[in-house]
Design an enzyme around this catalytic site. Sequence first.
Site, PDB file in Angstrom:
ATOM      1  N   ASP A   1     -10.365  66.570   8.568  1.00 47.60           N
ATOM      2  CA  ASP A   1     -10.815  67.890   8.904  1.00 47.60           C
ATOM      3  C   ASP A   1     -11.430  68.445   7.716  1.00 47.60           C
ATOM      4  OD1 ASP A   1     -11.140  69.984  11.152  1.00 47.60           O
ATOM      5  OD2 ASP A   1     -10.317  71.007   9.340  1.00 47.60           O
TER       6      ASP A   1
ATOM      7  N   ASN B   1     -12.645  79.413  15.851  1.00 44.58           N
ATOM      8  CA  ASN B   1     -12.336  80.926  15.541  1.00 44.58           C
ATOM      9  C   ASN B   1     -13.351  81.778  16.907  1.00 44.58           C
ATOM     10  OD1 ASN B   1     -10.746  80.953  13.167  1.00 44.58           O
ATOM     11  ND2 ASN B   1     -12.552  80.029  12.322  1.00 44.58           N
TER      12      ASN B   1
ATOM     13  N   SER C   1      -3.430  75.618  10.578  1.00 45.37           N
ATOM     14  CA  SER C   1      -2.382  76.436  10.234  1.00 45.37           C
ATOM     15  C   SER C   1      -1.142  76.246  11.080  1.00 45.37           C
ATOM     16  CB  SER C   1      -2.940  77.812   9.974  1.00 45.37           C
ATOM     17  OG  SER C   1      -4.094  77.791   9.282  1.00 45.37           O
ATOM     18  N   SER C   2      -0.878  75.245  11.583  1.00 49.41           N
ATOM     19  CA  SER C   2       0.345  75.020  12.596  1.00 49.41           C
ATOM     20  C   SER C   2       1.608  75.430  11.980  1.00 49.41           C
ATOM     21  CB  SER C   2       0.477  73.423  12.864  1.00 49.41           C
ATOM     22  OG  SER C   2      -0.621  72.938  13.570  1.00 49.41           O
ATOM     23  N   PHE C   3       1.671  75.590  10.643  1.00 51.83           N
ATOM     24  CA  PHE C   3       3.001  75.975  10.165  1.00 51.83           C
ATOM     25  C   PHE C   3       2.950  77.299   9.919  1.00 51.83           C
ATOM     26  CE2 PHE C   3       2.886  71.536   8.082  1.00 51.83           C
ATOM     27  CZ  PHE C   3       3.301  71.107   9.088  1.00 51.83           C
TER      28      PHE C   3
ATOM     29  N   PHE D   1      -1.436  80.622   4.101  1.00 49.03           N
ATOM     30  CA  PHE D   1      -1.971  81.494   3.576  1.00 49.03           C
ATOM     31  C   PHE D   1      -1.395  82.303   2.455  1.00 49.03           C
ATOM     32  CE2 PHE D   1      -2.959  80.512   7.974  1.00 49.03           C
ATOM     33  CZ  PHE D   1      -4.477  80.709   7.946  1.00 49.03           C
TER      34      PHE D   1
ATOM     35  N   PRO E   1       2.791  80.729   8.121  1.00 53.59           N
ATOM     36  CA  PRO E   1       2.597  81.571   6.867  1.00 53.59           C
ATOM     37  C   PRO E   1       2.031  80.432   5.542  1.00 53.59           C
ATOM     38  CG  PRO E   1       4.273  82.463   7.953  1.00 53.59           C
ATOM     39  CD  PRO E   1       3.923  81.259   8.708  1.00 53.59           C
TER      40      PRO E   1
ATOM     41  N   LYS F   1     -17.794  71.208   9.032  1.00 56.02           N
ATOM     42  CA  LYS F   1     -18.197  72.343   9.637  1.00 56.02           C
ATOM     43  C   LYS F   1     -19.400  72.917   9.142  1.00 56.02           C
ATOM     44  CE  LYS F   1     -13.299  72.990  10.405  1.00 56.02           C
ATOM     45  NZ  LYS F   1     -12.543  72.488   9.252  1.00 56.02           N
TER      46      LYS F   1
ATOM     47  N   LYS G   1      -2.221  70.000   6.461  1.00 60.21           N
ATOM     48  CA  LYS G   1      -2.615  69.727   5.223  1.00 60.21           C
ATOM     49  C   LYS G   1      -1.317  69.599   4.438  1.00 60.21           C
ATOM     50  CE  LYS G   1      -2.828  71.319   0.840  1.00 60.21           C
ATOM     51  NZ  LYS G   1      -1.915  72.112   0.253  1.00 60.21           N
ATOM     52  N   SER G   2      -1.378  68.503   3.384  1.00 62.75           N
ATOM     53  CA  SER G   2      -0.207  68.495   2.409  1.00 62.75           C
ATOM     54  C   SER G   2      -0.688  67.814   1.543  1.00 62.75           C
ATOM     55  CB  SER G   2       1.305  67.845   3.004  1.00 62.75           C
ATOM     56  OG  SER G   2       1.877  67.845   2.118  1.00 62.75           O
TER      57      SER G   2
ATOM     58  N   TYR H   1     -14.636  74.142   2.091  1.00 59.20           N
ATOM     59  CA  TYR H   1     -13.633  73.714   1.399  1.00 59.20           C
ATOM     60  C   TYR H   1     -13.844  73.092  -0.057  1.00 59.20           C
ATOM     61  CZ  TYR H   1     -11.630  73.953   6.043  1.00 59.20           C
ATOM     62  OH  TYR H   1     -11.072  74.429   7.414  1.00 59.20           O
TER      63      TYR H   1
ATOM     64  N   HIS I   1     -18.154  76.844  12.009  1.00 60.71           N
ATOM     65  CA  HIS I   1     -16.871  77.447  11.376  1.00 60.71           C
ATOM     66  C   HIS I   1     -16.459  78.607  12.026  1.00 60.71           C
ATOM     67  CE1 HIS I   1     -14.358  76.321   7.592  1.00 60.71           C
ATOM     68  NE2 HIS I   1     -13.581  77.098   8.369  1.00 60.71           N
TER      69      HIS I   1
HETATM   70  N1  NAP Z   1     -11.430  76.373  11.471  1.00 60.90           N
HETATM   71  C1  NAP Z   1     -10.742  77.325  10.571  1.00 60.90           C
HETATM   72  O1  NAP Z   1     -11.155  78.276  10.508  1.00 60.90           O
HETATM   73  C2  NAP Z   1      -9.669  76.743   9.517  1.00 60.90           C
HETATM   74  C3  NAP Z   1      -8.966  77.715   8.787  1.00 60.90           C
HETATM   75  C4  NAP Z   1      -7.828  77.218   8.313  1.00 60.90           C
HETATM   76  C5  NAP Z   1      -7.390  75.909   8.343  1.00 60.90           C
HETATM   77  N2  NAP Z   1      -8.198  74.858   9.081  1.00 60.90           N
HETATM   78  C6  NAP Z   1      -8.096  73.775   9.036  1.00 60.90           C
HETATM   79  O2  NAP Z   1      -6.748  73.041   9.138  1.00 60.90           O
HETATM   80  C7  NAP Z   1      -5.955  72.494   8.326  1.00 60.90           C
HETATM   81  C8  NAP Z   1      -4.393  72.852   8.370  1.00 60.90           C
HETATM   82  O3  NAP Z   1      -4.435  74.323   8.203  1.00 60.90           O
HETATM   83  P1  NAP Z   1      -3.730  74.911   6.964  1.00 60.90           P
HETATM   84  O4  NAP Z   1      -4.137  73.930   5.831  1.00 60.90           O
HETATM   85  O5  NAP Z   1      -4.290  76.291   6.735  1.00 60.90           O
HETATM   86  O6  NAP Z   1      -2.178  74.935   7.128  1.00 60.90           O
HETATM   87  P2  NAP Z   1      -0.798  74.130   7.452  1.00 60.90           P
HETATM   88  O7  NAP Z   1      -1.460  72.738   7.566  1.00 60.90           O
HETATM   89  O8  NAP Z   1      -0.292  74.868   8.555  1.00 60.90           O
HETATM   90  O9  NAP Z   1       0.166  74.300   6.078  1.00 60.90           O
HETATM   91  C9  NAP Z   1      -0.179  73.992   4.979  1.00 60.90           C
HETATM   92  C10 NAP Z   1       0.849  74.356   3.820  1.00 60.90           C
HETATM   93  O10 NAP Z   1       2.155  73.819   4.574  1.00 60.90           O
HETATM   94  C11 NAP Z   1       2.840  72.948   3.674  1.00 60.90           C
HETATM   95  N3  NAP Z   1       3.342  71.665   4.329  1.00 60.90           N
HETATM   96  C12 NAP Z   1       2.781  70.744   4.607  1.00 60.90           C
HETATM   97  N4  NAP Z   1       3.399  69.765   5.513  1.00 60.90           N
HETATM   98  C13 NAP Z   1       4.528  70.362   5.214  1.00 60.90           C
HETATM   99  C14 NAP Z   1       6.018  69.863   5.530  1.00 60.90           C
HETATM  100  N5  NAP Z   1       6.143  68.397   6.244  1.00 60.90           N
HETATM  101  N6  NAP Z   1       6.993  70.494   5.397  1.00 60.90           N
HETATM  102  C15 NAP Z   1       6.895  71.740   4.669  1.00 60.90           C
HETATM  103  N7  NAP Z   1       5.866  72.108   3.942  1.00 60.90           N
HETATM  104  C16 NAP Z   1       4.673  71.748   4.529  1.00 60.90           C
HETATM  105  C17 NAP Z   1       1.674  72.523   2.520  1.00 60.90           C
HETATM  106  O11 NAP Z   1       2.325  72.334   1.287  1.00 60.90           O
HETATM  107  P3  NAP Z   1       2.087  71.298   0.705  1.00 60.90           P
HETATM  108  O12 NAP Z   1       0.720  70.730   0.475  1.00 60.90           O
HETATM  109  O13 NAP Z   1       2.652  71.330  -0.887  1.00 60.90           O
HETATM  110  O14 NAP Z   1       2.922  70.042   1.332  1.00 60.90           O
HETATM  111  C18 NAP Z   1       0.789  73.964   2.744  1.00 60.90           C
HETATM  112  O15 NAP Z   1       1.557  74.838   1.858  1.00 60.90           O
HETATM  113  C19 NAP Z   1      -6.836  73.075   6.962  1.00 60.90           C
HETATM  114  O16 NAP Z   1      -6.525  72.214   6.040  1.00 60.90           O
HETATM  115  C20 NAP Z   1      -8.051  73.003   7.668  1.00 60.90           C
HETATM  116  O17 NAP Z   1      -8.726  71.613   7.458  1.00 60.90           O
HETATM  117  C21 NAP Z   1      -9.298  75.502   9.617  1.00 60.90           C
END
Ligand code: NAP
Length: 320
Positions: free
Chosen positions: A45, A167, A215-217, A222, A219, A79, A271-272, A50, A112
């Site tokens: 994604d 969004n 952003s499944s996790f 962000f 906070p 996007k 994302k990790s 980005y 986006h």
């Molecule tokens: N359409 C939109 O407006 C929009 C907005 C936001 C995001 N997105 C997309 O959605 C993707 C995912 O969302 P996101 O990056 O915001 O957040 P996320 O995947 O919910 O969270 C990423 C955070 O969680 C940590 N993490 C990942 N896996 C973990 C695990 N198994 N255990 C503990 N911590 C973990 C990561 O740290 P580490 O990297 O250190 O593991 C990072 O701090 C983005 O990368 C992007 O592609 C789209």
Amino acid sequence: MASPTIKLNSGYEMPLVGFGLWKVTNETCADQVYNAIKTGYRLFDGACDYGNEKEAGQGVARAIKEGIVKRSELFIVSKLWNSFHDAEHVEPITRKQLADWGLEYFDLFIMHFPISLKYVDPKVRYPPGFTYDGKTVVPGKASIQETWQALEKVVDAGLARSIGISNFRAVLIIDLLRYARIRPATLQIEHHPYLTQPQLIKYAQGEGIAVTAYSSFGPPSFVDAGMDSAKGVPSLFEHDAVVEVAHRHNKNPSQVLLRWATQRGVAVIPKSNNQNRLAQNLHVNDFDLSQEDLDKISSLNKDLRFNDPPSYGVNIPIFA
Ligand SMILES: NC(=O)c1ccc[n+]([C@@H]2O[C@H](COP(=O)([O-])OP(=O)(O)OC[C@H]3O[C@@H](n4cnc5c(N)ncnc54)[C@H](OP(=O)(O)O)[C@@H]3O)[C@@H](O)[C@H]2O)c1
């Protein structure tokens, strides 16, 4: 282990679990994508915003060159950024983004945000972000209808197989469906136990639009981005309800948070930057939560949205 897929209304199959590229650094992105493909990820994604599409493409090219995967087995998402919503800019920027990735087509190209901003020439600044000149947010003139119809032409030109939205609230989707010649294949939204949005998900899925959670996790992403909206919010990884369910299933809290979505047909794109966590995040579909577990996690909802433009200084309240 490959991820199960969802059949989109465009006829294509989309993996239920993918890898999100927001905040993957330029230095690590090519290796991260390459390693994620080796680990089994097939969906990536990405986005203009980005700023790492060239590096992501390098990771893809390396994996294809080494015979680890074929292009046809990958599902590449990108996007359209807000500054390129005017009809005349949509196809050229899509072509630029494809060139950055080194690809001939995107599997899915997403609007986006439902926000049109004044055009910024990529030669002047790329990616442009929310401002016109590095300081000021200047609205554009494109309607969502104009932009959507330009995206439909991107499909006609063979540059994207499916197109989607992100969004968007339900009211905008209701309007878009009145004129869409090509229906959005997916809706990408912020979705985690603090922001569950059940009506929006039910409406989209009922209209045959697949929902992807970002952003499944909650906070941590962000907090990483330095956004005030997430400061001091209790971690979902340590929340009693999530930890209890995770212990009972012998899984990590992160896996429970992802399964809570995928079990309801909602795709996820965690994302990790860490190889172990990245592998863990892919392996979330080999166990089932009970309805009671799902409800327990959904009950954590606080309608708490982290990705709200006014909260980071962009005074366009799309979720008001
Ligand atoms: N359409 C939109 O407006 C929009 C907005 C936001 C995001 N997105 C997309 O959605 C993707 C995912 O969302 P996101 O990056 O915001 O957040 P996320 O995947 O919910 O969270 C990423 C955070 O969680 C940590 N993490 C990942 N896996 C973990 C695990 N198994 N255990 C503990 N911590 C973990 C990561 O740290 P580490 O990297 O250190 O593991 C990072 O701090 C983005 O990368 C992007 O592609 C789209």
